[in-house]
Motif scaffolding. Sequence first.
Motif, short mmCIF file in Angstrom:
data_model
loop_
_atom_site.label_atom_id
_atom_site.label_comp_id
_atom_site.label_asym_id
_atom_site.label_seq_id
_atom_site.Cartn_x
_atom_site.Cartn_y
_atom_site.Cartn_z
N LEU A 1 -31.86 -57.10 34.31
CA LEU A 1 -32.28 -55.84 35.77
C LEU A 1 -31.34 -55.73 36.28
CD1 LEU A 1 -35.74 -58.50 37.03
CD2 LEU A 1 -35.43 -56.26 35.34
N VAL A 2 -29.92 -55.83 36.52
CA VAL A 2 -28.91 -55.17 37.24
C VAL A 2 -27.90 -54.37 36.32
CG1 VAL A 2 -26.94 -55.41 37.91
CG2 VAL A 2 -28.55 -56.47 38.64
N VAL A 3 -28.69 -54.25 34.48
CA VAL A 3 -27.67 -53.84 34.02
C VAL A 3 -29.30 -52.42 33.49
CG1 VAL A 3 -27.53 -53.37 31.15
CG2 VAL A 3 -26.91 -55.74 32.69
N ALA A 4 -30.29 -52.65 33.33
CA ALA A 4 -30.65 -52.12 33.44
C ALA A 4 -30.94 -50.65 34.56
CB ALA A 4 -32.63 -52.15 33.38
N ALA A 5 -31.17 -51.18 35.60
CA ALA A 5 -31.22 -50.09 37.11
C ALA A 5 -29.72 -49.17 36.91
CB ALA A 5 -30.80 -51.22 38.19
N ALA A 6 -28.81 -49.96 36.85
CA ALA A 6 -27.40 -49.44 36.61
C ALA A 6 -27.18 -48.54 35.83
CB ALA A 6 -26.12 -50.35 36.48
N SER A 7 -28.59 -48.88 34.03
CA SER A 7 -28.53 -47.32 33.24
C SER A 7 -29.12 -46.49 33.88
CB SER A 7 -29.08 -48.54 32.01
OG SER A 7 -28.03 -48.94 31.24
N GLY A 8 -30.02 -46.59 34.24
CA GLY A 8 -31.25 -45.05 35.08
C GLY A 8 -30.55 -44.81 36.15
N VAL A 9 -29.47 -45.20 37.69
CA VAL A 9 -28.49 -44.65 38.20
C VAL A 9 -27.94 -43.41 36.97
CG1 VAL A 9 -26.55 -44.04 38.68
CG2 VAL A 9 -28.34 -46.34 39.76
N VAL A 10 -26.98 -43.89 35.43
CA VAL A 10 -26.25 -42.83 35.08
C VAL A 10 -27.10 -42.29 33.87
CG1 VAL A 10 -24.83 -43.22 32.42
CG2 VAL A 10 -24.65 -45.48 34.32
N VAL A 11 -28.44 -42.24 33.65
CA VAL A 11 -29.26 -41.52 33.16
C VAL A 11 -29.45 -39.98 34.13
CG1 VAL A 11 -31.91 -40.94 32.11
CG2 VAL A 11 -30.11 -42.77 31.31
N SER A 12 -29.74 -40.53 35.47
CA SER A 12 -30.30 -39.65 36.27
C SER A 12 -28.83 -39.04 37.07
CB SER A 12 -31.04 -40.60 37.77
OG SER A 12 -31.43 -39.80 38.76
N ALA A 13 -27.65 -39.29 36.70
CA ALA A 13 -26.74 -38.87 37.93
C ALA A 13 -26.41 -37.83 36.04
CB ALA A 13 -25.32 -39.86 38.13
N SER A 14 -26.07 -38.12 35.64
CA SER A 14 -26.01 -37.21 34.66
C SER A 14 -26.56 -35.83 34.05
CB SER A 14 -26.02 -37.84 32.73
OG SER A 14 -24.89 -39.00 32.92
N ALA A 15 -27.84 -36.18 34.01
CA ALA A 15 -28.62 -34.93 34.71
C ALA A 15 -29.00 -34.10 35.66
CB ALA A 15 -30.08 -36.03 34.38
N LEU B 1 -31.59 -22.81 31.81
CA LEU B 1 -31.84 -24.03 32.52
C LEU B 1 -33.50 -24.20 31.49
CD1 LEU B 1 -30.65 -25.53 35.52
CD2 LEU B 1 -29.40 -25.96 32.19
N THR B 2 -33.67 -24.99 30.60
CA THR B 2 -34.85 -25.46 30.37
C THR B 2 -35.38 -26.89 31.62
OG1 THR B 2 -34.36 -27.02 28.82
CG2 THR B 2 -34.53 -24.85 27.74
N PRO B 3 -36.45 -27.12 31.85
CA PRO B 3 -37.43 -28.07 32.24
C PRO B 3 -36.95 -29.15 31.98
CG PRO B 3 -38.99 -26.60 31.23
CD PRO B 3 -38.11 -26.45 30.89
N TRP B 4 -36.17 -29.49 30.48
CA TRP B 4 -36.00 -30.95 30.44
C TRP B 4 -34.79 -31.94 31.55
CZ3 TRP B 4 -39.01 -33.42 27.88
CH2 TRP B 4 -40.17 -32.77 27.02
N PRO B 5 -33.97 -31.36 31.58
CA PRO B 5 -32.87 -31.72 33.01
C PRO B 5 -33.47 -32.64 33.63
CG PRO B 5 -31.51 -30.14 32.13
CD PRO B 5 -32.86 -30.12 31.72
N ALA B 6 -34.16 -31.34 34.08
CA ALA B 6 -35.32 -32.24 35.59
C ALA B 6 -36.52 -33.44 35.45
CB ALA B 6 -35.61 -31.39 36.31
N VAL B 7 -37.21 -32.98 34.04
CA VAL B 7 -37.26 -34.10 33.46
C VAL B 7 -36.44 -35.83 33.63
CG1 VAL B 7 -39.22 -35.51 31.75
CG2 VAL B 7 -39.36 -32.89 32.41
N ALA B 8 -35.65 -35.40 32.61
CA ALA B 8 -34.03 -36.61 32.73
C ALA B 8 -34.36 -37.51 34.21
CB ALA B 8 -33.17 -36.37 31.71
N THR B 9 -33.78 -36.13 35.42
CA THR B 9 -33.71 -36.96 36.37
C THR B 9 -34.67 -37.85 36.65
OG1 THR B 9 -32.51 -35.02 36.23
CG2 THR B 9 -32.81 -36.39 38.38
#
Length: 233
Positions: free
Chosen positions: A86-100, A130-138
């Motif tokens: 679960l810690v790895v999953a949360a960290a991955s979510g942070v990476v996804v959100s920060a990159s977008a 920009l398209t809406p997809w970066p906001a969706v990924a965030t």
Amino acid sequence: MARTPRSWRLARRSAILLLLVLGAGALAAAAPTWLRTSGATALDADVQVHVTGTTAAPGVGAGALVVVAAALALGLVGRIGRWVVLVVAAASGVVVSASAAAILRDPVPAATSAVAEATGVTEMTSAVTLTPWPAVATAVGVLVVVAAVWAAVSSPSWGRVSARHEIVRPAAGTPVARREASTAEAGIDAPGSPAPSGAPGRAAQPPEAGPADEPDEQETWDSLTRGEDPTDR
């Protein structure tokens, strides 16, 4: 109200399914075009450049794959391993959100790199769209973090409820085990157990009557030789 085994299994499956859906959603959001711009070459004055999310923000695709792997691992690991997952999953979510979010803040570096790769020069001939997809990924990255936190909060009940519904045999030395041993020594049978032979306090079963004794064959012939009736005894 205490949870039933079915409810804690449902909670675990819901967490796994939610992380799988969000990881797949992040991958899907990274696949389309995120940026549009144009450049120029010596042969073409208008080169349209389209940049996908996996190219503009590689961290989104990588983080999404880790979320999917963490969701699959959540159904296999034990009580301690689930916290790591679960810690790895949360960290991955942070990476996804920060990159977008980085693309939303400043898309020019990613667009410039794409134009340079397409035309050989870094000069853009139009603004970056920009398209809406970066906001969706965030948003999906934030949801991954929320889902991991929710699964971590409900995770301790998975083990407590399952242990409460398990049937545990009393170990040797416990009061229940000692009471069973003393009962067996006293000759008191447990319900449903066969009665031991020779147990104290129970009437011994009489031996089964055997077949009638047969007369001796030699003695019969001797009696006949003497003129006696062997049956008259």
